[in-house]
Structure formats: C-alpha cells, structure tokens
Design a protein around this motif. Structure first.
Motif, PDB file in Angstrom:
ATOM      1  N   VAL B  30       0.699  -1.267  -0.032  1.00 15.18           N
ATOM      2  CA  VAL B  30       0.131   0.013   0.059  1.00 15.18           C
ATOM      3  C   VAL B  30       0.877   1.202  -0.050  1.00 15.18           C
ATOM      4  CG1 VAL B  30      -1.650   1.272   1.570  1.00 15.18           C
ATOM      5  CG2 VAL B  30      -1.806  -1.112   1.299  1.00 15.18           C
ATOM      6  N   GLY B  34       3.429   8.155   1.176  1.00 15.70           N
ATOM      7  CA  GLY B  34       5.004   7.947   0.441  1.00 15.70           C
ATOM      8  C   GLY B  34       6.187   8.182   1.082  1.00 15.70           C
ATOM      9  N   GLN B  35       5.716   8.924   2.071  1.00 15.78           N
ATOM     10  CA  GLN B  35       7.110   9.844   2.924  1.00 15.78           C
ATOM     11  C   GLN B  35       7.827   8.822   3.687  1.00 15.78           C
ATOM     12  OE1 GLN B  35       7.447  13.079   2.627  1.00 15.78           O
ATOM     13  NE2 GLN B  35       6.278  12.055   1.011  1.00 15.78           N
ATOM     14  N   SER B  36       7.339   7.465   4.031  1.00 13.56           N
ATOM     15  CA  SER B  36       8.285   6.259   4.624  1.00 13.56           C
ATOM     16  C   SER B  36       8.724   5.191   3.589  1.00 13.56           C
ATOM     17  CB  SER B  36       7.657   5.545   5.834  1.00 13.56           C
ATOM     18  OG  SER B  36       7.667   6.820   6.683  1.00 13.56           O
ATOM     19  N   THR B 111       0.754  10.769   6.178  1.00 14.76           N
ATOM     20  CA  THR B 111      -0.598  10.185   6.816  1.00 14.76           C
ATOM     21  C   THR B 111      -0.575   9.701   7.986  1.00 14.76           C
ATOM     22  OG1 THR B 111      -0.919   8.188   5.743  1.00 14.76           O
ATOM     23  CG2 THR B 111      -1.657  10.202   4.473  1.00 14.76           C
ATOM     24  N   ASP B 124       6.689   9.094  15.976  1.00  7.91           N
ATOM     25  CA  ASP B 124       6.097   9.835  17.039  1.00  7.91           C
ATOM     26  C   ASP B 124       4.646   9.463  17.267  1.00  7.91           C
ATOM     27  OD1 ASP B 124       8.070  11.411  17.923  1.00  7.91           O
ATOM     28  OD2 ASP B 124       7.712  12.283  15.515  1.00  7.91           O
TER      29      ASP B 124
HETATM   30  C1  LIG Z   1      12.509  13.824   6.168  1.00  6.56           C
HETATM   31  C2  LIG Z   1      11.386  12.856   6.849  1.00  6.56           C
HETATM   32  C3  LIG Z   1      11.334  13.059   8.306  1.00  6.56           C
HETATM   33  C4  LIG Z   1      10.486  12.531   9.045  1.00  6.56           C
HETATM   34  N1  LIG Z   1      10.417  12.589  10.257  1.00  6.56           N
HETATM   35  C5  LIG Z   1       9.282  11.766  11.188  1.00  6.56           C
HETATM   36  C6  LIG Z   1       9.333  12.031  12.366  1.00  6.56           C
HETATM   37  O1  LIG Z   1      10.034  12.861  13.090  1.00  6.56           O
HETATM   38  N2  LIG Z   1       8.317  11.394  13.012  1.00  6.56           N
HETATM   39  C7  LIG Z   1       7.683  10.766  12.603  1.00  6.56           C
HETATM   40  O2  LIG Z   1       6.818   9.968  13.181  1.00  6.56           O
HETATM   41  N3  LIG Z   1       7.615  10.581  11.455  1.00  6.56           N
HETATM   42  C8  LIG Z   1       8.645  11.202  10.459  1.00  6.56           C
HETATM   43  N4  LIG Z   1       8.748  10.806   9.130  1.00  6.56           N
HETATM   44  C9  LIG Z   1       7.672   9.727   8.652  1.00  6.56           C
HETATM   45  C10 LIG Z   1       6.439  10.320   8.255  1.00  6.56           C
HETATM   46  O3  LIG Z   1       5.836  10.599   9.413  1.00  6.56           O
HETATM   47  C11 LIG Z   1       5.577   9.600   7.240  1.00  6.56           C
HETATM   48  O4  LIG Z   1       4.853  10.391   6.723  1.00  6.56           O
HETATM   49  C12 LIG Z   1       4.795   8.227   7.897  1.00  6.56           C
HETATM   50  O5  LIG Z   1       5.703   7.691   8.693  1.00  6.56           O
HETATM   51  C13 LIG Z   1       4.347   7.522   6.682  1.00  6.56           C
HETATM   52  O6  LIG Z   1       2.838   8.259   6.199  1.00  6.56           O
HETATM   53  P1  LIG Z   1       2.740   8.004   4.763  1.00  6.56           P
HETATM   54  O7  LIG Z   1       1.254   8.144   4.521  1.00  6.56           O
HETATM   55  O8  LIG Z   1       3.866   8.843   3.879  1.00  6.56           O
HETATM   56  O9  LIG Z   1       2.839   6.290   4.276  1.00  6.56           O
HETATM   57  P2  LIG Z   1       3.731   5.618   3.102  1.00  6.56           P
HETATM   58  O10 LIG Z   1       5.108   6.108   3.059  1.00  6.56           O
HETATM   59  O11 LIG Z   1       2.827   5.852   1.871  1.00  6.56           O
HETATM   60  O12 LIG Z   1       3.694   4.306   3.818  1.00  6.56           O
HETATM   61  C14 LIG Z   1       4.234   3.765   4.961  1.00  6.56           C
HETATM   62  C15 LIG Z   1       3.847   2.401   5.059  1.00  6.56           C
HETATM   63  O13 LIG Z   1       2.845   2.154   5.590  1.00  6.56           O
HETATM   64  C16 LIG Z   1       2.136   1.282   4.702  1.00  6.56           C
HETATM   65  N5  LIG Z   1       0.591   1.814   4.616  1.00  6.56           N
HETATM   66  C17 LIG Z   1       0.366   3.184   4.569  1.00  6.56           C
HETATM   67  N6  LIG Z   1      -0.826   3.600   4.435  1.00  6.56           N
HETATM   68  C18 LIG Z   1      -1.561   2.270   4.671  1.00  6.56           C
HETATM   69  C19 LIG Z   1      -2.881   1.687   4.941  1.00  6.56           C
HETATM   70  N7  LIG Z   1      -3.997   2.592   4.790  1.00  6.56           N
HETATM   71  N8  LIG Z   1      -3.076   0.650   5.165  1.00  6.56           N
HETATM   72  C20 LIG Z   1      -2.043  -0.356   5.105  1.00  6.56           C
HETATM   73  N9  LIG Z   1      -0.673  -0.007   4.888  1.00  6.56           N
HETATM   74  C21 LIG Z   1      -0.519   1.362   4.849  1.00  6.56           C
HETATM   75  C22 LIG Z   1       2.597   1.299   3.463  1.00  6.56           C
HETATM   76  O14 LIG Z   1       2.570  -0.034   2.846  1.00  6.56           O
HETATM   77  C23 LIG Z   1       4.172   1.662   3.853  1.00  6.56           C
HETATM   78  O15 LIG Z   1       4.453   0.191   4.253  1.00  6.56           O
HETATM   79  C24 LIG Z   1       9.456  11.279   8.347  1.00  6.56           C
HETATM   80  C25 LIG Z   1       9.426  11.342   6.968  1.00  6.56           C
HETATM   81  C26 LIG Z   1      10.421  11.826   6.215  1.00  6.56           C
HETATM   82  C27 LIG Z   1      10.705  11.860   4.773  1.00  6.56           C
END
Ligand SMILES: Cc1cc2nc3c(=O)[nH]c(=O)nc-3n(C[C@H](O)[C@H](O)[C@H](O)COP(=O)(O)OP(=O)(O)OC[C@H]3O[C@@H](n4cnc5c(N)ncnc54)[C@H](O)[C@@H]3O)c2cc1C
Lengths: 837, 281
Positions: B30, B34-36, B111, B124
């Motif tokens: 999924v 995309g941030q992780s 998200t 966090d």
């Molecule tokens: C530079 C940078 C700094 C960051 N610093 C921090 C920080 O200080 N603290 C912190 O907590 N986070 C931090 N993050 C991470 C950030 O919070 C991400 O947004 C979060 O971890 C992932 O959210 P996303 O929507 O981008 O998920 P994605 O990157 O799209 O997905 C992350 C994972 O979750 C799964 N997934 C996503 N949505 C679903 C769903 N609905 N159902 C099932 N699986 C799903 C995906 O398959 C993947 O494995 C940082 C990221 C970056 C790039």
C-alpha cells in the motif's frame, strides 16, 4: 599590558558609511539568485543532449578487498544497457588520478585508478561502470554485476595504522605513512624548559562530509576530436588541464564548463574519477553521456574533510604569556591522495599560532592512509582545525591560571599598532585590530550580563547551565602568492585572471577566471566594474566557469575570489580606462594629460562641456574611423594578478550555550560574530557568507560526523544519520563588522568565504566546556552530541565530587529550567510540544 | 538513488484495492503519502512489484465523531490532524505529537495511517496510539493498539489488509497531555519520545497513561510508571521518582543517535518532564 580606550580603538575601524552613488559597498540583492533558487537554469543535471546515454557506477561495499572476479555478462544482457566496463577494461586508458601537491620529496603517492582494477580500498570506490539508455536501466543493471571480493584486513584507526606490523592499505608501499612534514621556528626546548605552565591536550577533528546542495553531476560530449565536459565543479580550469594530462586528450581539444554549480565547500575542488570516466566513455562510444550522483552515493564518494588527531603542548608563563607551542598531527588521507589531499593539513601549519605572539613553535604532520574515503579540502581546509586547537588551548590556559579567557588572549595577541607583524609561523599579517573587534563583540553580546547569569545558574545548581565560548580567530586566505605555493611544492601558482570587454553599445562584459558556485560573483564583480568604469550596474554582465569563454583562471576556493580575482578585475578595468583616455583625448583634441575620468566620462581639465562618455569612446573605437596613431581599435583589456601576500581576515566570535546537564542537550542561546574582512563590496553577500559559514562550523561542533564501523563501513550514508542542521536548529546570529583594509591589495579586501566556519567551531565547544567546568569537565569530543555531553558529565561524576557550589549528581530536581518557556523548546531546547500546536 | 521498477494502481473502491493486493500475492505494498515508503524504495531496501495507492478510497478519509470515540481516517495527513477541531478537542496529545513530525513538506503528504502502519518505533504517533488505547480499524477487523505493533517496522496487518483508520476513545478528553520529543535536530527522528496523559483530581494525580517512542522494536507502554504515579501527588519529586521505572521492560536500540544505556537514562528524565508538563506541575 597596554590598555587603550575601547571607544578610541573602535572608531578607527568602524565600517565606512557607503557612498550613496557608489556600487561598491551597496547591499545589492544577488542578481543570479532568482534563477538559481527556482532551478530554471543550467544545473548540470538539467542539461539534455541528443542521444545522451546515462552512466551509473557500481561501488565497493567492502572497505578493503581483492577483486577476484567480475562477471558483467548478465548486466550487459539487460534491456537498454549499452556497455559495462570494469577497471580492467579501462586499464589501458584511465590513468591515475592526479595529486598536485607532493608535500615532501619522499611522499608515498600510490596509484589511483578511477575505477579499481585489482583491489578496492574504501567503501564507495568504483569497481565497474554501466552505460545505458536511461538512468533507471543503468542503476538496475548495477545489481546484475557479480563481483567476487576476497576481503583484506581493514585499516580504520590512524593511530593503529602507524604501529609496527600494522595491516597495510597499500601493501606494495610497505607503510601506511604517506609523509611527515615538519616546520620549526624559535627554540622550543628553551620555551618549554622550566615553563611554569604546560598544557597538554589531544583533540580529534572528526571526519566530515561536505554536503553541497547540488550533488555532483557530469555531462560529456565528443564531436569529432573536440570534447566538451560539463561538471558541477569549482575548478573548470584546473580540471581541464588535469583531464588532459590524465587522458592524453590535448588540452586545446577539451572544453570544460562549470555551468551553474550548487555549492562545493571544497568538495568540488577535485579531479574525480567519475569525470575522467565520463570523458573516456564519450570518447569510446561517440555519444554524449551523463552521470548524476545520489546523495547516499555522494556521502561515500565525495571526498571527506578534516579527520585529524592533534597532540598539542603549550608552554606559558604564570601571567598567561605564551612561550611556545608544539603541534603533532596525524592526518587521515583516506585510501588515496587526491588533488590536494596531503597539503590540506599543512594549510593549518601557519595558523596554529593564531593571532598570538610566541617565542617558539613546532609543527609536525604525518599523513596516514586508511581504508576510508579520501579526504581533501573542506571549507577552511586545515585552518579550522588549527584555529580550533589554539582557541581551545587559550581557554584551557585561562582556566589553568584562573583568568578570564579574554584576558589571556589580550595578553598574547598582536596589538593593532604592531601591524604589519611577522608571526612565528613566518607569515606577515598586514593589518588587523583584534582589540576593536573584541570590544564590539563584547558590547553586542552583553558579556558581563551573561557572566552574571552564568554565576547565578551555578549558584542555584540549575540543571541547565550556561557557558560562554570565545574565539578570536584569524585565517590566511586569498590563496595565494605563487612564490609561496612554489616554496610549499604546490603544483601550480595562485594568480587570477580577468578581462573586460567594452561592447560597441557601451555595455560591458567581464570575464573572470574565478568560478562562482554560489558566492554571488555575478553581482559583486558587476559592482566593482560598474564603479571602476562608471557604467550602470545593469550594463555589466559577468561571464565565468567555461574554459571556452574564460580561458584563463585558477578558480574558486580558499576565500580567494575577491582578494585575488577581484583585484585582477580592478586592474583590468584600469587598463580599459587608460586606453579609453587616450582615445578620448584624441576625440577631444586634447592632451592625454589633460583628460580627467570620473563618473564614466572623460573631460578636458578646465574646459566645461568638453567630454566624452565611455560609451561614446567605445563606439568610436569600434568604428575605428579615426584613431590615435598606433592605437589598436579596442578598449578590451585583461589582467592577471598574483597576490603579494595572503589576506588575513579576523574576528571575535562569542557563543552562549545552554547545556542541559540531565540530557546533555546543547542549545545555542546567542551568537555574536564580529568579523573584519577589510573593505566590503556587498555587505549582504558578506552577511550571507558569514551565516552559512557559522552554520557549517557549528555543525562540526554539534552535529556532523562521518562514522565508520570497525570494518570500515561508512554508517552515515543518508541524511537521517549524517545530521546537517537547518535554520531551525540555529540561533539568530548577531553579526557586525570592523574594517581594517588589507594593505596588500588596491581594493583593501580580505576573504570572507571561510571565516564563519573557521571561527565558530571552537566558540561553541568552548561554551560547552565553560558551562561544565564546575563539574570538572575539561573537554567534550566533537560533535558534542547530547550523549557525549552526558557521558562527559557521568565520567566526572563517577570520579571526583564536583567543586563546592556546583550542582552535584541529580541536583536541581531534574526537570530543567522550564519556567516561562511555553511550547516547543521548553528551556532546554528539546522541541517538546506542550498543548496543541 | 532511484527505485527499481514497479507497477502502480490507484483503485477507487476498497474491494478493488484489497483484490489488487491479493493478486500481488505478498509482493504488493500500500502507498499512502509515500513519505516512509518512497525512501525505502529509493534506497532499494524494498522491492515491491505493485504499489496500491489508497488515496482514492473514500473509506480512509475524514475525522468522524463516533460517540465514544473519534474515528480518524488513515489518509488524514499530519497537517490535517494538527488542525482538526475534533482531534483538538478530544485527542490534543495526537495533534501535539504530530506537530513534532518532520517538516512542513512531509506533514503535508504523510498520513496518520501510513505512520501507524509503518510501525516504526522511532515514529512519534505509534506511542500516542498505544498510550490512548487506540483501536486499529482495517478492511478485515479491528485490532487493539497493544496487539498492532508486533516488531520493528512490523504490524499485525496482513499483506492484503488495508488500514482504514484509528479509533481513539474520547475517554481522555480534558486530561492533561504532553508529548516530550528528544531529538538532535528539528527535522530528526526522536532519540526517545514520551507521550503522556494525566488526569488530576483535587490536586492529585488520579491516573496517567505513558507511551514511549524508540525504546524498543515496538512502541512501549510504561505501565510501571502509570501505576507509580496513580493516586499520588502531582509534584515534580513524585514524577521524578516514578519516572525511574520508565525503562523497565524496554529494550532500546543502540545506534548513531544514542546508546541503549543513554536511551534508558533519557526515558527517565523525559518521562519526569512529560508527566510534569501534562500535570501542569
Ligand atoms: C524527512 C522525513 C522526516 C520524518 N520525520 C519523522 C518524525 O520525526 N516522526 C515521525 O513520526 N515520522 C517522521 N517521518 C515519517 C512520516 O511521518 C511519514 O509520513 C509516515 O511515517 C508515513 O506516512 P505516509 O502516508 O507517507 O505512508 P507511506 O510512506 O505511503 O507508507 C508507509 C508504510 O505504511 C503502509 N501503509 C500506508 N498506508 C496504509 C494503509 N492505509 N493501510 C495499510 N498499510 C498502509 C505502506 O505500505 C508502507 O509500508 C519522516 C519522514 C521524512 C521523509
């Protein structure tokens, strides 16, 4: 000690009020910024050529190994792949990467093929290169190259590397020592004999990774036997000569272009294997190629900076007067010597004495090979390391004698009336006024008030302690008088070139050999030319960074652009005026001696209304219908300037740091930088250089470190692990200037590019140590991470009890001084979040 | 670096999304903000064959008042969480912790669902969900927070299971709260973080909830601390004493940003501070 009224001293050096009509001194916004910031410009990676292929490098995942076998057949068979070449495939043509600074006659200089042939010696060293139709195909194919490595012992620790029987980085050389370089002045034995105070310290300058905003990128095209190479480089001119030497492509068939370049900090002062390989590939394949590195690739393969172990002894009298200084360095070269690798620590050799007088000085540096990325120039290059050492030692001396750190400095520094001053290290400091810069800094900093707060926190046993760090630095920059470089066995001179073209319409093109990569030359050079020629700023265009357009130059590094290249421009402008004066005299039918030039106009002395503008003269010269006898129909002029001396900017930096003794977290509360960079062309650019420099120097003190594990694996390959601070981590800097013009150039300018970086690291560490002094802490290794600060405290707590009045273990209730600081950064700057944001 | 090749689908119904994952047979992933995930792909630490973009699924959108609880849609961005009035009223701890995540660019894309599903113990939000006894609502079932985080970067989600949202009880409305994040730079991840909720009565602490970030392969509840402060004075001394138990039962990592020993120490200091801030002491 002679005391001068601070006000009197300060008045002499207050920056001159800018002349309202003058361009020099005006805080113009940089004209190049709009295109650089939006990216709609010629970054190398933006360049697209018809039929261009994409290059990717396979890099060693092992720090030291023999390459037993490489099987690239599967990679070659992948879709879109044009070629896969190993070091063996390139062995006949790739040569060895150059080192232009053989610092001693017996220096060990190992062969350095751009792509490893039989052995890899650091993680990130190229072992094969893939060329494909697009970047994806190239990177995918890397995974299909199969390499058998036979691991060899990794040499990681410099001190162990020089022990008898140590494993060797280059077995064929029989030693891990590249060279030992010595400088001695005065009678050191006498200085240390019966010295009442001797301070001995060992400081480590950790390895840093230069982090330019733009990663490296290369594009190369071959048309017939003409080659053009675009590279994100600081040194198009040096690169052209070196590439010609390495590849055998004649220099006049090779054009090197540094288009817009997004920062370098020394890391792009290099002749990289990737540049050589792209040139070879364009030649082999007859098609243009492009390579752009990724950040994690760059962290391994861009040369690193610093990495020294310093053993220091300082002898002093009881009154704080320094008698002598002994410096013994181990400098990590990494696995190979690159362009100026061995010379970098020696740039510090002349700076360990700082701004101080002393009777004797000795400096020894041993360059050591390890299985790590090669080191080379990084902002300040040798001088930050030296400045750190002496400024830390001055604080240690003050502590030893129970004196204020500023008093110890005052007792030793060169007084303003003593300039020009010949230092113990053999340099002549032309000008400066340390008293004035210091007085100004103290006032801006509110030194006494902060000392009072410090005392109060100590008395209360506040878990958040306050420390004050001092750094009164100077640096040698404006590299460099060619004869001095020659005496140091450097492979080239230190001049710079400029030419000025006056177009028929009266517009002006300035061509400089300095190669700007973010410094703002296009603005500052136009200001200089506009003033000198009396033309509007907007009428000047500055061209640079292309050996086809600016054929002569020594490029940009070592805070040299203005002090050397700016002076070349100044001189070239004067030659234009001389020619134009002759032409104007002819047009005005006057004697050349009666022509006065001012405000862009040539007038006949005492004859009002009789005048010609530079533009009119330029058009007349272009038409060439009516010339003075023997006059070449052109006003264009050029000048090559070889500086007679280095320039010596200096300043006083004061840092107040809050140290949370429970977590070890350091927050910079305030930072004052008063710099003396001589005359200033554009105060806004100077301010920008100081801010960026401070950020980088503070980063060394608190955040950045390239970490290798015991097998020689770099563990800080991403920016999540290699911490580069952002504006959010830094205080609002208070900056100001004093102004003692350089006496050895007509502009009166000194360099500014490295000042902030050189000065700030010791200011911050001195502040941290000052905060923790009552606990018995006298050093925290860099970067002073929260854990290291905490460990320094834990170590002394486990040892002896802290001195009376100082907070003991667990004193103070353990909650930090969070009163009255709501929301993020509660007292200790931890970015804690209270309540909804 | 750049990712290896993958397919990409953006279904508009939940059943299509689940089907796409099922079809990918464990090789699908999924993608939300995309941030992780994208950094993992770019560093070639993950090689999914198909990315199933869930941003088009209405079931994952919005923050809903469900009576006893709030249901926060998985696609709610960090930016939206920080500003949502329902969250501010009933789960301000979540908003406070989310405000410490990364930088504005990441907060606009990342998200809550992605943060939780990613199950990064250094993230966090997992500790907040754990402290608040959140319930994870998925395409197949409901999973209590204490069962959701199973290992480092591993959750109880099946490869074909989609997180729809997280249910946070309203029971903590009005409690004092604080998220104490200790990090080296503003954009860095927590070395250790403490999520804390405190209910006070008559000047005393009635009860507390404490979740720890980055003190083990999963987020951890500091039950010993919760017990130690319950029905006790709301004083700094009391919090400090109770916080000595914070590292109990944790197994913090040793990495570039801190050793396990240091993290244990930090957990004590930060827990005391978080309790004091949440209790207004
Ligand atoms: C530079 C940078 C700094 C960051 N610093 C921090 C920080 O200080 N603290 C912190 O907590 N986070 C931090 N993050 C991470 C950030 O919070 C991400 O947004 C979060 O971890 C992932 O959210 P996303 O929507 O981008 O998920 P994605 O990157 O799209 O997905 C992350 C994972 O979750 C799964 N997934 C996503 N949505 C679903 C769903 N609905 N159902 C099932 N699986 C799903 C995906 O398959 C993947 O494995 C940082 C990221 C970056 C790039």
């Amino acid at each position: 000690m002679s005391e001068i009224a601070p006000e009197a001293v300060a008045e002499q050096v207050t920056p001159s009020a800018p002349d309202a009509t003058a361009e020099v001194g005006r805080a113009r916004r940089r004209t190049e910024d709009a295109r650089l910031i939006t990216g709609r410009t010629n970054w190398t990676d933006n360049i697209q050529l018809p039929g261009m292929l994409h290059v990717a490098f396979l890099r060693s995942p092992i720090s030291h190994a023999r390459i037993a076998r490489i099987d690239a057949d599967a990679a070659r068979a992948r879709p879109g792949v044009i070629a896969v070449l190993t070091g063996a495939d390139l062995a006949g043509e790739q040569g060895s990467l150059p080192c232009a600074w053989p610092v001693t006659e017996d220096m060990v200089l190992p062969d350095h093929p751009p792509v490893a042939v039989d052995e890899v010696r650091y993680v990130g060293e190229p072992v094969a290169v893939v060329v494909a139709r697009d970047r994806y195909a190239a990177v995918d194919a890397l995974e299909a190259v199969d390499v058998d490595y036979e691991a060899l012992p990794a040499v990681v620790d410099m001190e162990r590397a020089i022990e008898e029987g140590a494993d060797l980085v280059h077995a064929g050389e029989g030693t891990n020592k590249s060279y030992t370089w010595v400088f001695e002045a005065g009678d050191l034995d006498a200085a240390f004999r019966d010295a009442p105070v001797v301070i001995e310290r060992r400081y480590v300058q950790q390895r840093l990774i230069p982090t330019a905003m733009e990663p490296r990128a290369v594009v190369c095209s071959a048309v017939g036997d003409e080659y053009t190479l675009w590279s994100a480089t600081q040194i198009p001119h040096i690169l052209r000569l070196m590439l010609a030497t390495v590849t055998g492509i004649p220099e006049h068939r090779l054009r090197v272009i540094a288009p817009d370049v997004g920062g370098g900090f020394g890391s792009k002062l290099q002749v990289y294997g990737e540049e050589v390989v792209c040139l070879l590939l364009a030649r082999r394949l007859g098609r243009p190629v492009k390579w752009t590195e990724s950040r994690s690739e760059g962290n391994m393969a861009v040369h690193h900076g610093r990495d020294q172990i310093q053993r220091l002894s300082l002898a002093a009298d009881r009154d704080g007067r320094i008698r002598g200084l002994k410096v013994d360095l181990l400098a990590d070269m990494g696995a190979y010597l690159m362009l100026v690798t061995p010379g970098i620590p020696l740039l510090g050799a002349f700076m360990f004495n700082g701004i101080y007088k002393m009777d004797a000085y000795s400096f020894t540096c041993t360059g050591v090979f390890t299985n790590k990325t090669p080191t080379d120039a990084y902002r300040g290059a040798g001088r930050p390391e030296a400045t750190f050492a002496i400024e830390r030692l001055m604080d240690e001396l003050a502590n030893e004698l129970g004196l204020d750190p500023l008093d110890v400095r005052r007792r030793n520094w060169i007084r303003h009336e003593e300039f020009p001053y010949d230092t113990i290290a053999g340099l002549t400091y032309d000008s400066g006024n340390y008293e004035a810069a210091t007085e100004k800094a103290l006032r801006l900093f509110e030194y006494d008030k902060l000392r009072a707060e410090q005392a109060d926190r100590r008395d209360r046993g506040d878990p958040v302690q306050l420390g004050i760090g001092v750094s009164t630095f100077t640096e040698m920059c404006g590299l460099a008088p060619s004869r001095v470089l020659g005496s140091l066995s450097y492979g080239a001179g230190g001049w710079e070139h400029a030419s000025v073209r006056v177009l028929p319409s009266g517009k002006v093109e300035v061509v400089t050999g300095s190669s700007a990569h973010g410094q703002g030359h296009e603005t500052a050079w136009a200001q200089i030319a506009a003033d000198r020629l009396g033309v509007p700023f907007e009428d000047v265009r500055v061209l640079h960074g292309d050996t086809g357009i600016s054929p002569k130059g020594m490029d940009t590094y070592g805070s040299r652009s203005l002090a050397v290249g700016g002076v070349a421009l100044f001189n070239a402008c004067d030659k234009v005026i001389d020619k134009a004066r002759r032409m104007a005299a002819h047009l005005l039918e006057a004697d050349e001696g009666d022509i006065e030039f001012s405000g862009g106009s040539f007038a006949v002395k005492g004859v009002p209304g009789q005048a010609r503008t530079l533009q009119e003269v330029a058009l007349a010269a272009f038409a060439a219908h009516d010339l003075p006898k023997g006059f070449e129909p052109s006003l264009d002029s050029e000048a090559t300037h070889d500086p007679e001396n280095f320039s010596f900017p200096h300043g006083t930096h004061l840092c107040a740091a809050e140290v949370d003794t429970e977590t070890g977290f350091v927050r910079i509360r305030s930072y004052v930088a008063v710099d003396d960079v001589g005359k200033v062309v554009n105060p806004l650019i100077v301010e920008g250089q100081v801010h960026g420099g401070l950020a980088q120097g503070i980063a060394q003190a608190l955040y950045e470190e390239a970490v290798y594990d015991e097998d020689g694996n770099l563990t800080t390959t991403t920016m999540a692990d290699y911490l580069v601070p952002s504006a959010a981590d830094l205080p609002t800097f208070t900056t100001d200037r004093t102004e003692t013009p350089a006496t050895t150039n007509p502009l009166g300018v000194k360099g500014v590019g490295e000042a902030g970086t050189i000065a700030s690291t010791p200011a911050v560490v001195n502040a941290i140590v000052d905060a923790l002094r009552p606990y018995g802490v006298d050093d925290v290794p860099m970067p002073c991470t929260p854990e290291r600060v905490w460990r320094a405290l834990t170590a002394v707590r486990r040892g002896s009890a802290p001195p009376g009045g100082a907070p003991g273990p667990g004193a103070g209730g353990g909650l930090g001084s969070t009163e009255g600081t709501p929301g993020p950064g509660a007292g200790s700057g931890l970015g804690s979040a209270g309540g909804a944001a | 670096m750049i990712p290896a090749i993958f397919d990409y689908v953006r279904p508009s119904s939940l059943s299509d999304a689940v089907a796409a994952l099922r079809e990918a047979d464990e090789e699908g992933k999924v993608i939300a903000g995309g941030q992780s995930l994208l950094p993992l792909l770019r560093l070639r630490l993950a090689y999914p064959e198909v990315l199933v973009d869930v941003s088009g699924l209405p079931e994952l959108r919005g923050v809903r008042d469900d009576g006893d609880s709030l249901l926060i849609g998985a696609m709610t961005t960090h930016y939206e969480v920080i500003r949502d009035p329902l969250i501010q009223a009933h789960a301000p701890l979540l908003a406070a912790a989310t405000a410490t995540v990364a930088d504005p660019a990441v907060r606009h894309r990342g998200t809550i669902g992605g943060s939780l599903a990613h199950a990064d113990p250094a993230g966090d939000l997992p500790a907040v969900a754990l402290a608040m006894d959140g319930v994870f609502v998925t395409s197949a079932r409901e999973i209590p927070a204490r069962d959701f985080f199973t290992d480092y970067l591993t959750s109880a989600l099946e490869p074909d299971e989609i997180l729809l949202g997280v249910r946070l009880p309203k029971a903590y409305t009005g409690w004092g709260f604080h998220y104490e994040k200790f990090h080296r730079t503003a954009q860095a991840w927590a070395v250790v973080g403490v999520a804390c909720l405190v209910r006070r009565t008559n000047g005393e602490v009635a009860e507390a909830r404490v979740g720890l970030t980055n003190m083990g392969p999963t987020p951890v509840r500091a039950y010993a601390v919760e017990t130690a402060v319950a029905d006790g004075p709301a004083s700094r001394q009391a919090f400090q004493a109770a916080a000595q138990d914070a590292p109990d039962g944790t197994s913090p990592p040793s990495d570039l940003h801190g050793s396990a020993e240091y993290r244990r120490h930090l957990a004590q200091v930060l827990t005391a501070r978080a309790l004091a801030a949440a209790a207004g002491a």
